[in-house]
Design a protein around this motif. Structure first.
Motif, PDB file in Angstrom:
ATOM      1  N   SER A 157       0.934  -1.222  -0.096  1.00 10.01           N
ATOM      2  CA  SER A 157      -0.233   0.049   0.157  1.00 10.01           C
ATOM      3  C   SER A 157       0.718   1.263   0.023  1.00 10.01           C
ATOM      4  CB  SER A 157      -1.034   0.040   1.265  1.00 10.01           C
ATOM      5  OG  SER A 157      -0.154   0.122   2.544  1.00 10.01           O
ATOM      6  N   VAL A 158       0.208   2.324  -0.655  1.00  7.42           N
ATOM      7  CA  VAL A 158       0.796   3.683  -0.601  1.00  7.42           C
ATOM      8  C   VAL A 158      -0.120   4.392  -0.136  1.00  7.42           C
ATOM      9  CG1 VAL A 158       1.954   5.599  -1.860  1.00  7.42           C
ATOM     10  CG2 VAL A 158       2.318   3.078  -2.664  1.00  7.42           C
ATOM     11  N   THR A 159       0.062   5.301   0.956  1.00  4.48           N
ATOM     12  CA  THR A 159      -0.856   6.255   1.689  1.00  4.48           C
ATOM     13  C   THR A 159      -0.569   7.458   2.294  1.00  4.48           C
ATOM     14  OG1 THR A 159      -1.884   4.171   2.848  1.00  4.48           O
ATOM     15  CG2 THR A 159      -2.254   6.318   3.804  1.00  4.48           C
ATOM     16  N   TYR A 160      -1.308   8.228   1.766  1.00  6.80           N
ATOM     17  CA  TYR A 160      -1.197   9.812   1.962  1.00  6.80           C
ATOM     18  C   TYR A 160      -2.126  10.339   3.298  1.00  6.80           C
ATOM     19  CZ  TYR A 160      -1.501  14.871   2.230  1.00  6.80           C
ATOM     20  OH  TYR A 160      -1.393  16.065   2.632  1.00  6.80           O
ATOM     21  N   PHE A 161      -1.205  10.715   4.283  1.00  6.86           N
ATOM     22  CA  PHE A 161      -2.217  11.002   5.594  1.00  6.86           C
ATOM     23  C   PHE A 161      -2.125  12.650   5.624  1.00  6.86           C
ATOM     24  CE2 PHE A 161      -0.878   6.998   6.708  1.00  6.86           C
ATOM     25  CZ  PHE A 161      -1.829   6.527   7.334  1.00  6.86           C
ATOM     26  N   LEU A 162      -3.406  13.215   5.815  1.00 11.65           N
ATOM     27  CA  LEU A 162      -3.218  14.882   6.137  1.00 11.65           C
ATOM     28  C   LEU A 162      -2.291  15.085   7.203  1.00 11.65           C
ATOM     29  CD1 LEU A 162      -6.872  15.340   5.571  1.00 11.65           C
ATOM     30  CD2 LEU A 162      -5.456  16.035   3.853  1.00 11.65           C
ATOM     31  N   PRO A 163      -1.884  16.407   7.080  1.00 10.91           N
ATOM     32  CA  PRO A 163      -1.071  16.825   8.498  1.00 10.91           C
ATOM     33  C   PRO A 163      -1.695  17.243   9.431  1.00 10.91           C
ATOM     34  CG  PRO A 163      -1.571  18.614   6.583  1.00 10.91           C
ATOM     35  CD  PRO A 163      -1.860  17.297   6.196  1.00 10.91           C
ATOM     36  N   ASN A 164      -1.164  17.125  10.664  1.00 14.07           N
ATOM     37  CA  ASN A 164      -1.883  17.302  11.962  1.00 14.07           C
ATOM     38  C   ASN A 164      -2.009  18.844  12.293  1.00 14.07           C
ATOM     39  OD1 ASN A 164      -1.571  14.566  12.417  1.00 14.07           O
ATOM     40  ND2 ASN A 164       0.358  14.763  13.157  1.00 14.07           N
TER      41      ASN A 164
END
Length: 339
Positions: A157-164
């Motif tokens: 998997s390749v995942t992008y998480f939004l910044p905190n």
């Protein structure tokens, strides 16, 4: 297995040296207890692992690259504390490499699916562990005989998480190619909001199988009222004419050095693969657990779980005795140690 153990030993030996260059540490949980399970009229007493938390061993670390960037890795395996065996793949719980900055995080490897984070981790006060686990009344192994391996975790998997830094808003978008394995490719995402006592999220995922796609969705959350934390969730699995919906309501109640947990859940399957002799599948579950903290790292616990099956459903609170009736129930007593 011998090669895996050797590799782990080498990695452990290098932790000290690596720590001098970056932040690297070893961590884990050992959880073992005595469990009694009765599936229908068949029963068994077992020494079991993972009553309130999956026993695991992991290595993780990070390095500051400057300019607000950091690189990190996470390798984690699951073990049976009662036998010492590794469950599934050696790094089957998580195997990821990440790059994090002001833009958010890009993470590659084996990790949770977006729907699982919402459907299970946001809604289950037990964290989907042991006999109380909410996923014990959800069909995840096969869809019409085709392996469906993307409910919990995704390979490749390749995942992008939004910044905190978005005022409590969080989210992720995930893509995993099939790489020639039917039922392994996946696309999905989630969007959530966490602020103060509230944590709520919605997610969607889709996995292509031999014929058509398995579609999953979830809406769940929890709220801390101070005296207790309330959990609630809905999740759905759809494939061709078949639909399975699961609902739950639970609570976590702090009690001095202890914690009481309760969860009520129901799974209803209709049409297609859920119909057996013209009847739809249905299962209801109640789980109650109590853990007493002897220290910050060690706790004693006990759990009770009960499942009532209808139609063609044959869910069990724990593997072991062969199911030959409509009910499954169990009780356990154990100890958990974090390190």
């Amino acid at each position: 297995m011998k090669r895996s153990v050797l590799c782990l030993a080498v990695l452990c030996a290098l932790v000290g040296e690596a720590s001098a260059q970056s932040n690297v540490n070893m961590f884990g949980i050992v959880d073992a207890g005595v469990r009694y399970v009765k599936n229908g009229s068949n029963s068994a007493t077992q020494l079991a692992s993972g009553g309130i938390a999956a026993s695991r061993l992991g290595i993780r670390g990070s390095e500051d690259l400057g300019g607000g960037l950091s690189a990190s890795f996470w390798l984690e395996s699951q073990i049976n504390a009662d036998t010492g065996e590794v469950i599934g793949k050696f790094w089957g719980r998580r195997s990821t490499l990440s790059l994090t900055g002001g833009f958010g995080e890009i993470r590659m490897g084996r990790d949770f699916t977006p729907v699982y984070r919402v459907a299970t981790l946001l809604s289950d006060p037990f964290g989907n562990s042991g006999m109380p686990a909410i996923d014990s009344i959800f069909s995840t192994a096969k869809i019409n005989g085709v392996a469906y391996s993307t409910h919990y975790r995704l390979d490749n998997s390749v995942t992008y998480f939004l910044p905190n830094s978005l005022g409590g808003v969080y989210g992720q978008a995930t893509v995993a190619p099939r790489e020639g394995v039917d039922g392994a490719g996946h696309t999905g995402g989630l969007l959530g909001y966490k602020s103060g006592p509230l944590d709520v999220g919605v997610a969607y995922g889709q996995t292509k199988v031999a014929v058509g796609s398995v579609k999953t969705a979830a809406l769940a959350g929890n709220y801390d009222f101070g005296a207790f934390r309330l959990y609630a969730g809905w999740s759905q699995l759809k494939y061709t004419s078949a639909t399975e919906n699961r609902y739950n309501l639970g609570a976590l109640v702090p009690m001095g050095q202890g914690t009481l947990k309760v969860n009520l859940a129901q799974s209803i399957g209709k049409g297609g693969l859920y119909q057996v002799d013209g009847m739809d599948n249905k299962a209801s579950k109640i789980a109650v657990g109590y853990a007493y903290d002897l220290s910050k790292r060690t706790a004693l616990y006990t759990n009770l779980a009960y499942i009532k099956n209808k139609g063609g459903a044959e869910f069990v609170v724990a593997p072991g005795p062969v199911m030959n009736g409509r009910t499954s129930k169990g009780v356990d007593f154990g100890i958990r140690h974090n390190f």
